[in-house]
Design a protein around this motif. Sequence first.
Motif, PDB file in Angstrom:
ATOM      1  N   SER A  46      -1.402  97.940  30.866  1.00  0.00           N
ATOM      2  CA  SER A  46      -0.621  98.639  31.892  1.00  0.00           C
ATOM      3  C   SER A  46      -0.583  97.834  33.196  1.00  0.00           C
ATOM      4  CB  SER A  46      -1.232 100.015  32.118  1.00  0.00           C
ATOM      5  OG  SER A  46      -0.494 100.729  33.077  1.00  0.00           O
ATOM      6  N   GLU A  47      -1.734  97.280  33.591  1.00  0.00           N
ATOM      7  CA  GLU A  47      -1.799  96.478  34.826  1.00  0.00           C
ATOM      8  C   GLU A  47      -0.877  95.252  34.720  1.00  0.00           C
ATOM      9  OE1 GLU A  47      -4.057  97.120  37.698  1.00  0.00           O
ATOM     10  OE2 GLU A  47      -3.855  99.021  36.655  1.00  0.00           O
ATOM     11  N   LEU A  48      -0.983  94.546  33.579  1.00  0.00           N
ATOM     12  CA  LEU A  48      -0.220  93.307  33.415  1.00  0.00           C
ATOM     13  C   LEU A  48       1.267  93.590  33.269  1.00  0.00           C
ATOM     14  CD1 LEU A  48      -2.696  91.598  30.930  1.00  0.00           C
ATOM     15  CD2 LEU A  48      -2.447  91.108  33.377  1.00  0.00           C
ATOM     16  N   ALA A  49       1.583  94.674  32.537  1.00  0.00           N
ATOM     17  CA  ALA A  49       2.989  95.017  32.325  1.00  0.00           C
ATOM     18  C   ALA A  49       3.639  95.445  33.642  1.00  0.00           C
ATOM     19  CB  ALA A  49       3.105  96.124  31.287  1.00  0.00           C
ATOM     20  N   ARG A  50       2.860  96.129  34.482  1.00  0.00           N
ATOM     21  CA  ARG A  50       3.406  96.533  35.778  1.00  0.00           C
ATOM     22  C   ARG A  50       3.698  95.299  36.641  1.00  0.00           C
ATOM     23  NH1 ARG A  50       0.526 100.409  36.953  1.00  0.00           N
ATOM     24  NH2 ARG A  50       2.053 102.077  36.865  1.00  0.00           N
ATOM     25  N   ASN A  51       2.794  94.309  36.602  1.00  0.00           N
ATOM     26  CA  ASN A  51       3.037  93.045  37.318  1.00  0.00           C
ATOM     27  C   ASN A  51       4.345  92.418  36.861  1.00  0.00           C
ATOM     28  OD1 ASN A  51       0.675  93.141  38.753  1.00  0.00           O
ATOM     29  ND2 ASN A  51      -0.434  91.711  37.437  1.00  0.00           N
ATOM     30  N   ALA A  52       4.535  92.376  35.519  1.00  0.00           N
ATOM     31  CA  ALA A  52       5.721  91.725  34.957  1.00  0.00           C
ATOM     32  C   ALA A  52       6.994  92.425  35.429  1.00  0.00           C
ATOM     33  CB  ALA A  52       5.647  91.728  33.429  1.00  0.00           C
ATOM     34  N   ILE A  53       6.939  93.748  35.521  1.00  0.00           N
ATOM     35  CA  ILE A  53       8.123  94.504  35.941  1.00  0.00           C
ATOM     36  C   ILE A  53       8.320  94.375  37.455  1.00  0.00           C
ATOM     37  CG2 ILE A  53       9.117  96.824  36.137  1.00  0.00           C
ATOM     38  CD1 ILE A  53       7.650  97.472  33.473  1.00  0.00           C
ATOM     39  N   THR A  54       7.212  94.529  38.216  1.00  0.00           N
ATOM     40  CA  THR A  54       7.324  94.565  39.674  1.00  0.00           C
ATOM     41  C   THR A  54       7.566  93.183  40.274  1.00  0.00           C
ATOM     42  OG1 THR A  54       5.732  96.363  39.594  1.00  0.00           O
ATOM     43  CG2 THR A  54       6.231  95.493  41.759  1.00  0.00           C
ATOM     44  N   TYR A  55       6.770  92.202  39.828  1.00  0.00           N
ATOM     45  CA  TYR A  55       6.856  90.875  40.456  1.00  0.00           C
ATOM     46  C   TYR A  55       7.615  89.858  39.606  1.00  0.00           C
ATOM     47  CZ  TYR A  55       2.944  92.996  42.959  1.00  0.00           C
ATOM     48  OH  TYR A  55       2.140  93.854  43.671  1.00  0.00           O
ATOM     49  N   GLY A  56       7.701  90.127  38.313  1.00  0.00           N
ATOM     50  CA  GLY A  56       8.286  89.138  37.410  1.00  0.00           C
ATOM     51  C   GLY A  56       9.721  89.443  37.014  1.00  0.00           C
ATOM     52  N   GLY A  57      10.266  90.519  37.568  1.00  0.00           N
ATOM     53  CA  GLY A  57      11.650  90.878  37.251  1.00  0.00           C
ATOM     54  C   GLY A  57      11.826  91.345  35.814  1.00  0.00           C
ATOM     55  N   GLY A  58      10.738  91.743  35.161  1.00  0.00           N
ATOM     56  CA  GLY A  58      10.834  92.253  33.790  1.00  0.00           C
ATOM     57  C   GLY A  58      10.649  91.150  32.766  1.00  0.00           C
ATOM     58  N   GLY A  59      10.473  91.546  31.532  1.00  0.00           N
ATOM     59  CA  GLY A  59      10.244  90.577  30.455  1.00  0.00           C
ATOM     60  C   GLY A  59      10.035  91.310  29.158  1.00  0.00           C
ATOM     61  N   GLU A  60       9.036  90.869  28.399  1.00  0.00           N
ATOM     62  CA  GLU A  60       8.753  91.590  27.164  1.00  0.00           C
ATOM     63  C   GLU A  60       7.264  91.592  26.844  1.00  0.00           C
ATOM     64  OE1 GLU A  60      10.362  87.587  26.728  1.00  0.00           O
ATOM     65  OE2 GLU A  60      11.558  89.406  26.968  1.00  0.00           O
ATOM     66  N   ALA A  61       6.908  92.514  25.950  1.00  0.00           N
ATOM     67  CA  ALA A  61       5.528  92.615  25.490  1.00  0.00           C
ATOM     68  C   ALA A  61       5.518  92.365  23.989  1.00  0.00           C
ATOM     69  CB  ALA A  61       4.968  94.004  25.789  1.00  0.00           C
ATOM     70  N   ARG A  62       4.620  91.474  23.543  1.00  0.00           N
ATOM     71  CA  ARG A  62       4.488  91.224  22.110  1.00  0.00           C
ATOM     72  C   ARG A  62       3.170  91.810  21.638  1.00  0.00           C
ATOM     73  NH1 ARG A  62       4.036  85.346  19.096  1.00  0.00           N
ATOM     74  NH2 ARG A  62       4.238  86.142  16.972  1.00  0.00           N
ATOM     75  N   LEU A  63       3.254  92.699  20.668  1.00  0.00           N
ATOM     76  CA  LEU A  63       2.051  93.324  20.110  1.00  0.00           C
ATOM     77  C   LEU A  63       1.765  92.689  18.748  1.00  0.00           C
ATOM     78  CD1 LEU A  63       3.028  95.455  22.239  1.00  0.00           C
ATOM     79  CD2 LEU A  63       2.163  97.216  20.701  1.00  0.00           C
ATOM     80  N   GLN A  64       0.498  92.300  18.530  1.00  0.00           N
ATOM     81  CA  GLN A  64       0.118  91.720  17.242  1.00  0.00           C
ATOM     82  C   GLN A  64      -1.186  92.323  16.748  1.00  0.00           C
ATOM     83  OE1 GLN A  64       0.414  87.735  19.138  1.00  0.00           O
ATOM     84  NE2 GLN A  64       0.980  87.037  17.083  1.00  0.00           N
ATOM     85  N   LEU A  65      -1.209  92.658  15.467  1.00  0.00           N
ATOM     86  CA  LEU A  65      -2.476  93.015  14.828  1.00  0.00           C
ATOM     87  C   LEU A  65      -2.958  91.761  14.111  1.00  0.00           C
ATOM     88  CD1 LEU A  65      -2.265  96.496  13.076  1.00  0.00           C
ATOM     89  CD2 LEU A  65      -3.620  95.851  15.067  1.00  0.00           C
ATOM     90  N   LEU A  66      -4.205  91.350  14.418  1.00  0.00           N
ATOM     91  CA  LEU A  66      -4.731  90.118  13.850  1.00  0.00           C
ATOM     92  C   LEU A  66      -5.854  90.431  12.869  1.00  0.00           C
ATOM     93  CD1 LEU A  66      -5.077  88.172  17.223  1.00  0.00           C
ATOM     94  CD2 LEU A  66      -3.112  88.143  15.675  1.00  0.00           C
ATOM     95  N   ALA A  67      -6.015  89.575  11.869  1.00  0.00           N
ATOM     96  CA  ALA A  67      -7.109  89.758  10.913  1.00  0.00           C
ATOM     97  C   ALA A  67      -7.599  88.419  10.431  1.00  0.00           C
ATOM     98  CB  ALA A  67      -6.638  90.595   9.734  1.00  0.00           C
TER      99      ALA A  67
END
Lengths: 135, 130
Positions: A46-67
């Motif tokens: 949430s902290e990092l995503a808010r930075n990306a939206i507020t200061y970075g003009g938006g972007g994307e989030a990649r979710l990965q399950l690793l094993a």
Amino acid sequence: MNTVRDEIMPLQSESDLITVRQAVRIWMVPEGFNILEQTKMVTAVSELARNAITYGGGGEARLQLLADAARRGIRVTIIDHGVGIEDITKAMVDGYSTGSGLGLGLGGSKRLVDEFNIWSEPGQGTRVEITRWKQ
Amino acid sequence: MEQFPVLAVGDFMLISLREDMSDTQVMNLQDELSKQVTLIRPKGVLIDISSLEIVGSFLGRMLSDIAKIVRILGAEVVIVGMQPTVAMTTVELGKTLGSVLTARNVNSGMGMLRLKTMSSTSLAAASGRS
């Protein structure tokens, strides 16, 4: 290491932030992460995503399950295409601010996860990758 | 105000935050709550955050601001019901609620408000007599 599941989600608006937060939790529950582990990961995202939206003009989030043989984990990569961070070492210090007086919370987010990697290029944007392992 | 159920309990106001509020909704809450406090003039306000699953730096700062604003408007504030996992995470993140009063649940928060407002009433009475 295998990627069991991989998904890219948009990160442009406040509602995207909520959707990503919810998705991270939903992915973590069946992996057996307890509530504290979920809360720490979701808070960091949430902290990092808010930075990306507020200061970075938006972007994307990649979710990965690793094993791998011994463990499974969740990795979230937050990418923005904003102005970037000039001095990452300085930006990692608690209370460091870009001028708005709010601070980026990078150091705090790092404490909430097992692995934290950041790449940034002035003018090119920022990518932060965080991982939490379930032993 | 339908996003934030407000309950009047005697001289106190209880407001329950719902989970997954957007930043805009949190800012609206600050606005609405300030209006309600001016209108209803409660002696104290309880903000119940038990349904919040995370409190990041933004919400933490907003809650602490809201508490300061309400206090300036003449009411005491207690934030109640923070989940233990949320408390642990918020501290590790490096954020605290500053000088804001907190309590484990609505009951103990109410007790705290009673004590606070009682002492200020008797203080006022005492200074009136002198």
